[in-house]
Design a protein around this motif. Sequence first.
Motif, short mmCIF file in Angstrom:
data_model
loop_
_atom_site.label_atom_id
_atom_site.label_comp_id
_atom_site.label_asym_id
_atom_site.label_seq_id
_atom_site.Cartn_x
_atom_site.Cartn_y
_atom_site.Cartn_z
N UNK A 1 0.84 -1.19 0.00
CA UNK A 1 0.00 0.00 0.00
C UNK A 1 0.88 1.25 0.00
N UNK A 2 0.42 2.27 -0.71
CA UNK A 2 1.18 3.52 -0.80
C UNK A 2 0.46 4.57 0.03
N UNK A 3 1.13 5.02 1.10
CA UNK A 3 0.55 5.99 2.02
C UNK A 3 1.28 7.33 1.93
N UNK A 4 0.55 8.39 2.17
CA UNK A 4 1.13 9.72 2.40
C UNK A 4 0.45 10.29 3.63
N UNK A 5 1.22 10.94 4.50
CA UNK A 5 0.63 11.61 5.66
C UNK A 5 1.00 13.09 5.62
N UNK A 6 0.03 13.93 5.96
CA UNK A 6 0.22 15.38 5.95
C UNK A 6 -0.19 15.95 7.30
N UNK A 7 0.73 16.60 8.04
CA UNK A 7 0.31 17.29 9.27
C UNK A 7 -0.63 18.43 8.90
N UNK A 8 -1.71 18.57 9.62
CA UNK A 8 -2.70 19.59 9.31
C UNK A 8 -2.57 20.79 10.23
N UNK A 9 -2.87 21.97 9.69
CA UNK A 9 -2.86 23.21 10.46
C UNK A 9 -4.28 23.73 10.59
N UNK A 10 -4.60 24.25 11.74
CA UNK A 10 -5.94 24.74 11.99
C UNK A 10 -6.30 25.85 11.00
N UNK A 11 -7.48 25.73 10.38
CA UNK A 11 -7.96 26.76 9.48
C UNK A 11 -7.41 26.71 8.07
N UNK A 12 -6.73 25.63 7.69
CA UNK A 12 -6.11 25.56 6.37
C UNK A 12 -6.79 24.50 5.48
N UNK A 13 -7.02 24.87 4.21
CA UNK A 13 -7.48 23.92 3.21
C UNK A 13 -6.28 23.07 2.75
N UNK A 14 -6.57 21.95 2.14
CA UNK A 14 -5.55 21.13 1.49
C UNK A 14 -5.95 20.94 0.03
N UNK A 15 -5.01 21.24 -0.87
CA UNK A 15 -5.23 21.00 -2.29
C UNK A 15 -4.41 19.81 -2.75
N UNK A 16 -4.98 18.98 -3.61
CA UNK A 16 -4.31 17.79 -4.12
C UNK A 16 -4.19 17.92 -5.63
N UNK A 17 -2.97 17.78 -6.15
CA UNK A 17 -2.75 17.88 -7.59
C UNK A 17 -2.24 16.56 -8.15
#
Length: 261
Positions: free
Chosen positions: A216-232
């Motif tokens: 399985x191919x995983x990616x993890x992203x730490x999130x910041x309060x109030x921020x959107x995440x864009x995926x390209x």
Amino acid sequence: MREQLLLLVRVSKPEYNRTLYNDYTLYMNPQMAFKNDVLTDGQRDDLEGAISTIPGQLLYSDDGKRTWKLLCNITKSYQNRNAYIFCMYGLKYDSQYYKSEENKYFYPIPWSYIESLWQGDGTEMLIIVNTATFINKFHKAAQNAGLAHAYGKVHYDLSDKLTDVNYLNTAMNDKFESIFHKRAEGYELQKEVRFAVICPDQPDHYELSLENNQDLIFTTIPLCYGKNIGVELSNLEFDPQSGLPVKFSSEIKYFESEYSG
């Protein structure tokens, strides 16, 4: 219209996500546990498992069904099939986000979705890139465990379904039907995909072990309060018949931006 599932996303704390990306185990909670007040706004739903708001009466007989007496009036009916669920966000293909001149697909995951699942500092986003492999692993693991199982997207049509006698009949005869319908209000942004098993033993939770061959191919992203995440996604290849993407580059880019409301 067919929908193409591109990525699976899960917002949680690292200690909960590690169960999947380190141990290849799905930590599955009882469907009825999602009615619990201690959960986040995005997790909790007091209509979880509801199948009807059609008024009715519950009758009983104490003389071998010769006569019947009224026990109570019914205004809302629920169904508990002893289902255990693993929830994810399904990033699906939507042509409005595809830029043909660059052959890129940019998909925004809004803060309004993340906020409902926010668990404080340390909340992260887990992305499964090879979704077909994950789905196959789920099927095989459930089959090996001898459990009835299903997966699929959630339909946000429960408000209408609860007054539909046809839905009531379907839900009474299909053990998975009530798992894949939710009300839209407050939940539609989640674009939820559910993986479910039926566990008659009724444990506090169920741990489904997937084949752990590290594919399985995983990616993890730490999130910041109030921020959107864009995926390209880039270098997409499309099926000429369906017009849906069947392949894209494994080099996925992620962007962070301020939420504008």
